[in-house]
Design an enzyme around this catalytic site. Structure first.
Site, PDB file in Angstrom:
ATOM      1  N   ARG A 137       6.424   4.824  40.178  1.00  0.00           N
ATOM      2  CA  ARG A 137       5.974   3.365  40.183  1.00  0.00           C
ATOM      3  C   ARG A 137       4.684   3.214  39.429  1.00  0.00           C
ATOM      4  O   ARG A 137       4.317   2.225  38.719  1.00  0.00           O
ATOM      5  CB  ARG A 137       5.926   2.790  41.357  1.00  0.00           C
ATOM      6  CG  ARG A 137       5.699   1.360  41.674  1.00  0.00           C
ATOM      7  CD  ARG A 137       5.780   0.785  42.847  1.00  0.00           C
ATOM      8  NE  ARG A 137       6.530   1.360  43.893  1.00  0.00           N
ATOM      9  CZ  ARG A 137       7.587   0.722  44.145  1.00  0.00           C
ATOM     10  NH1 ARG A 137       7.699  -0.611  43.766  1.00  0.00           N
ATOM     11  NH2 ARG A 137       8.541   1.248  45.134  1.00  0.00           N
ATOM     12  N   CYS A 139      24.916 -17.076  41.497  1.00  0.00           N
ATOM     13  CA  CYS A 139      25.501 -17.938  42.309  1.00  0.00           C
ATOM     14  C   CYS A 139      25.109 -17.265  43.585  1.00  0.00           C
ATOM     15  O   CYS A 139      26.150 -16.872  44.350  1.00  0.00           O
ATOM     16  CB  CYS A 139      26.976 -18.071  42.005  1.00  0.00           C
ATOM     17  SG  CYS A 139      27.072 -19.116  40.630  1.00  0.00           S
TER      18      CYS A 139
END
Ligand code: PLP
Length: 421
Positions: free
Chosen positions: A278, A346
């Site tokens: 990271r 959705c």
């Protein structure tokens, strides 16, 4: 620090304006900065010198082979957790003796492929894995260099899904049982013990948990050496956190992390490996999206983007925050208003931010998610039949597509109809 700045009111990646890239590849897309990747890698190199060390980039954070090659050219090793990542590292030109293989579930086939292709070490996480590796190595007439990943039972004080160093986590061997397991390893054919491995979690924003873990590793080194094992290498894992907001976060600097490593294990005469992901790739990347609609809801405005949780899952998966900024710089002092920033998938979970203050934005405008270079593209999926989005690498004034957007046909044609249909 990164290389994504406004110039003449337009957000740039190094010397390239984001609207220029958007015009070339469409939205959404990921864009990475070579200068930022290189800078972050060098920070670790400097932080660890003059120790004998290898910085192994955690491929899981960003596995694009152009990113890997950018780092490999500076001398990076790679930390992989699957044979797929191993092959990516190889495809980027990383020699086997700079690749370490981590992960709790390495299969025999993965072990065989890594032994045949060349490997620096396996970080073994359990006794069954150790025995399997011994069998595979023996069957190939090979020797597998190993460390054993110990679980030091240290609280990394990070999100529960990315904390790995507590005894209830699936990772490593309890540190109290290490002597026993090293004793077995020393007797197994095809196994060469080279050191100890530890990794306590990701996005750590304090040094103290590292300190606790590394002190335990230092103690264990002395014990294992007294037992007759040759402990010449310490893999101290990754996990140093990054600032995800520009305002108030100040995670420890690589230099301080390096000083901590020197203080805790520097006297042991071991070669030190670290596995940062990271901190190298996170702030070296943006996700750039367009606003599809501005929808007025009940007491809130929804900004519906063309990027969704399948492209960047961190907000829905970890409740993670990403700064989201307009690509066209707002005029100074302009009023901000709260938006719920969502994607088209959705699911209500497809929400990037709630009531996030932004200057007024409208349909067609570009926005950029900061700190998206790590665990962004790498965790993307095709959920809702949305093709993976392209990745672009910038280098000064140049940019190149380093992963193409597949066509719908390419995505659909991977499926096969069985004979009875
Ligand atoms: N090494 C191992 C074994 C990991 O599991 C991880 C991520 O969780 C890393 C290194 C990289 O961590 P980070 O990207 O936080 O530096």
């Amino acid at each position: 620090m990164d290389h994504f700045l406004y110039r003449n009111g337009i957000l740039h990646a190094e010397d390239v304006s984001l609207p220029e890239i958007a015009a070339a590849v469409g939205t959404p897309f990921y864009v990475y900065s070579t200068a930022t990747l290189e800078r972050h890698f060098r920070l670790f190199q400097e932080a660890l010198s003059p120790l004998d060390h290898l910085v192994c980039f955690a491929v899981k954070s960003n596995g694009n082979i152009a990113v890997l090659k950018t780092l490999a050219r500076l001398g990076a090793g790679m930390d992989v957790v699957s044979i797929g990542e191993y092959l990516r590292a190889k495809a980027a030109g990383v020699p086997g003796d700079r690749i370490v293989f981590s992960g709790v579930g390495k299969t025999r086939e993965e072990m065989r492929m890594a032994l045949e292709g060349g490997i620096r070490q396996f970080n073994v996480e359990s006794e069954p894995e150790l025995r399997a590796l011994s069998e595979v190595a023996k069957s190939l007439g090979a020797t597998a260099p190993i460390t054993i990943r110990v679980n030091p039972d240290v609280d990394a004080r990070t999100h529960e899904k990315i904390a790995t160093g507590k005894k209830e986590n699936k990772f490593g061997i309890p540190i109290e049982r290490a002597r026993e397991v090293y004793a077995e390893a020393a007797c197994l054919p095809g196994i060469e013990v080279v050191g100890i491995d530890v990794h306590i979690g990701s996005q750590l924003t304090e040094l103290e948990p590292f300190e606790q873990a590394y002190l335990k590793v230092a103690e264990l080194t002395a014990v294992l050496r007294a037992d007759g094992h040759e402990i010449r290498r310490l893999d101290l894992g990754g996990g140093l956190g990054i600032p995800y907001t520009r305002s108030n976060e100040a995670p420890p600097l690589p230099l301080d992390y390096g000083a901590l490593i020197k203080r805790t294990v520097g006297h042991l005469g071991c070669e030190v490996e670290i596995e940062p992901g990271r901190l190298i790739s996170g702030n070296a990347g943006l996700l750039v999206a367009s606003v599809i609609y501005l929808k007025h809801g009940e007491g809130r405005d929804f900004l519906i983007l063309d990027a969704a949780m399948n492209d960047l899952v961190r907000p829905s998966m970890y409740g993670a925050h990403h700064d989201i900024v307009p690509v066209i710089e707002p005029a100074p002092g302009v009023d901000q208003q709260p938006y719920d920033i969502v994607g088209p998938v959705c699911e209500t979970g497809d929400t990037f931010a709630r009531a996030r203050p932004l200057p007024p934005v409208g349909e067609g405008d570009l926005v950029a998610f900061r700190s998206a270079g790590a665990y962004g593209a790498a965790m993307a999926s095709e959920y809702n039949a949305r093709p993976l989005i392209p990745e672009v690498l910038v280098h000064g004034q140049q940019f190149a597509v380093i992963r193409e957007r597949p066509t719908y046909d390419e995505m659909i044609n991977r499926d096969r109809l069985p004979a009875w249909l």
